[in-house]
Design a protein around this motif. Structure first.
Motif, PDB file in Angstrom:
ATOM      1  N   PRO A 168      34.853 -41.758  45.837  1.00  0.00           N
ATOM      2  CA  PRO A 168      36.234 -41.556  46.297  1.00  0.00           C
ATOM      3  C   PRO A 168      36.717 -40.107  46.236  1.00  0.00           C
ATOM      4  N   GLU A 169      35.911 -39.200  45.689  1.00  0.00           N
ATOM      5  CA  GLU A 169      36.374 -37.831  45.501  1.00  0.00           C
ATOM      6  C   GLU A 169      36.254 -36.962  46.741  1.00  0.00           C
ATOM      7  N   GLY A 170      35.499 -37.415  47.743  1.00  0.00           N
ATOM      8  CA  GLY A 170      35.323 -36.622  48.964  1.00  0.00           C
ATOM      9  C   GLY A 170      34.441 -35.405  48.739  1.00  0.00           C
ATOM     10  N   THR A 171      33.569 -35.467  47.730  1.00  0.00           N
ATOM     11  CA  THR A 171      32.700 -34.335  47.442  1.00  0.00           C
ATOM     12  C   THR A 171      31.421 -34.399  48.267  1.00  0.00           C
ATOM     13  N   VAL A 172      30.852 -33.219  48.514  1.00  0.00           N
ATOM     14  CA  VAL A 172      29.588 -33.077  49.229  1.00  0.00           C
ATOM     15  C   VAL A 172      28.542 -32.648  48.208  1.00  0.00           C
ATOM     16  N   ALA A 187      35.325 -31.945  50.540  1.00  0.00           N
ATOM     17  CA  ALA A 187      35.721 -31.885  51.941  1.00  0.00           C
ATOM     18  C   ALA A 187      37.208 -31.577  52.061  1.00  0.00           C
ATOM     19  N   GLY A 188      37.543 -30.553  52.814  1.00  0.00           N
ATOM     20  CA  GLY A 188      38.937 -30.194  53.051  1.00  0.00           C
ATOM     21  C   GLY A 188      39.503 -29.180  52.082  1.00  0.00           C
ATOM     22  N   ASP A 189      38.795 -28.847  51.010  1.00  0.00           N
ATOM     23  CA  ASP A 189      39.278 -27.862  50.047  1.00  0.00           C
ATOM     24  C   ASP A 189      38.734 -26.496  50.455  1.00  0.00           C
ATOM     25  N   ARG A 191      39.014 -23.502  49.370  1.00  0.00           N
ATOM     26  CA  ARG A 191      38.436 -22.657  48.334  1.00  0.00           C
ATOM     27  C   ARG A 191      37.001 -23.035  48.042  1.00  0.00           C
ATOM     28  N   GLU A 192      36.737 -24.338  47.991  1.00  0.00           N
ATOM     29  CA  GLU A 192      35.371 -24.777  47.684  1.00  0.00           C
ATOM     30  C   GLU A 192      34.463 -24.586  48.883  1.00  0.00           C
ATOM     31  N   ILE A 193      34.980 -24.838  50.101  1.00  0.00           N
ATOM     32  CA  ILE A 193      34.157 -24.664  51.303  1.00  0.00           C
ATOM     33  C   ILE A 193      33.761 -23.217  51.450  1.00  0.00           C
ATOM     34  N   MET A 194      34.700 -22.290  51.253  1.00  0.00           N
ATOM     35  CA  MET A 194      34.397 -20.878  51.388  1.00  0.00           C
ATOM     36  C   MET A 194      33.375 -20.459  50.342  1.00  0.00           C
ATOM     37  N   GLY A 195      33.362 -21.107  49.195  1.00  0.00           N
ATOM     38  CA  GLY A 195      32.412 -20.796  48.154  1.00  0.00           C
ATOM     39  C   GLY A 195      30.984 -21.179  48.539  1.00  0.00           C
ATOM     40  N   MET A 196      30.836 -22.053  49.545  1.00  0.00           N
ATOM     41  CA  MET A 196      29.502 -22.452  50.000  1.00  0.00           C
ATOM     42  C   MET A 196      28.849 -21.380  50.844  1.00  0.00           C
ATOM     43  N   ALA A 197      29.672 -20.490  51.442  1.00  0.00           N
ATOM     44  CA  ALA A 197      29.122 -19.517  52.394  1.00  0.00           C
ATOM     45  C   ALA A 197      28.186 -18.539  51.724  1.00  0.00           C
TER      46      ALA A 197
END
Length: 197
Positions: A168-172, A187-189, A191-197
């Motif tokens: 339920p957390e929407g995590t990848v 997903a949708g955060d 800050r976390e998505i940009m940290g993947m780059a």
């Protein structure tokens, strides 16, 4: 609910959604689903069987919850190593097409949500959060459960790695091998998505 190109033809499955727990209200479609069809070049639909129906919960029996045991929703049609696989969304097991109208249960006593093919291997994503890899015949290997996942829904290969999305957390999560998964963001955060780059 699912389509796949297999053996030079288009295969389509049917299903009936159980809207239990949603805001959709009672099901509008009361016709049982679960059958698979192939479309011919002349536009004719050919019946290709009903995966999992042989030992499924009978249609007339009332069952509550999502895991009804009924074979009324065939989903996740997936081609792997020249074979066609499917799952019955509301019951347990994986089913392999054997031609004509025949489907064989090849194990995995779990309720599946979808499949993924990664590095020439077939993976099953499970209601309950775990991921399993197919070893052949009716054998499956537990590849662990991404942290916090109670439902592992979808997967994709990116930059040579297998990623899964969870509830339920929407995590990848990225698969590290064995039973290990690394959380890479939500997903949708941003800050976390940009940290993947």
């Amino acid at each position: 609910p699912s389509i796949a190109r297999y053996d030079g033809a288009l295969y389509c499955s049917t299903g009936r959604t159980t809207p239990l727990g949603s805001a959709l209200g009672p099901a509008q479609n009361t016709a049982p689903g679960g059958r698979v069809y192939r479309i011919e070049s002349d536009g004719r639909w050919v019946f290709c069987g009903h995966p999992g129906v042989e030992d499924a919960t009978p249609e007339e029996r009332e069952v509550s919850g999502y895991e009804t045991g009924k074979a009324d929703m065939t989903a996740a049609l997936t081609v792997f190593r020249g074979e066609l696989y499917a799952t019955c969304y509301y019951r347990r097991g994986v089913f392999k097409y054997e031609g004509g109208t025949s489907w064989k249960n090849i194990g995995l006593d779990k309720r599946l949500l979808s499949f993924a093919v990664y590095r020439h291997e077939l993976y099953a994503l499970i209601n309950g959060g775990a991921v399993f890899r197919y070893l052949g015949a009716d054998n499956w290997e537990d590849c662990g459960t991404p942290t916090g996942s109670t439902q592992t829904y979808g997967a994709a290969t990116y930059a040579g790695n297998l990623y899964v999305g969870t509830w339920p957390e929407g995590t990848v999560h990225c698969y590290d091998g064995g039973k290990t998964w690394t959380t890479v963001g939500r997903a949708g955060d941003e800050r976390e998505i940009m940290g993947m780059a």
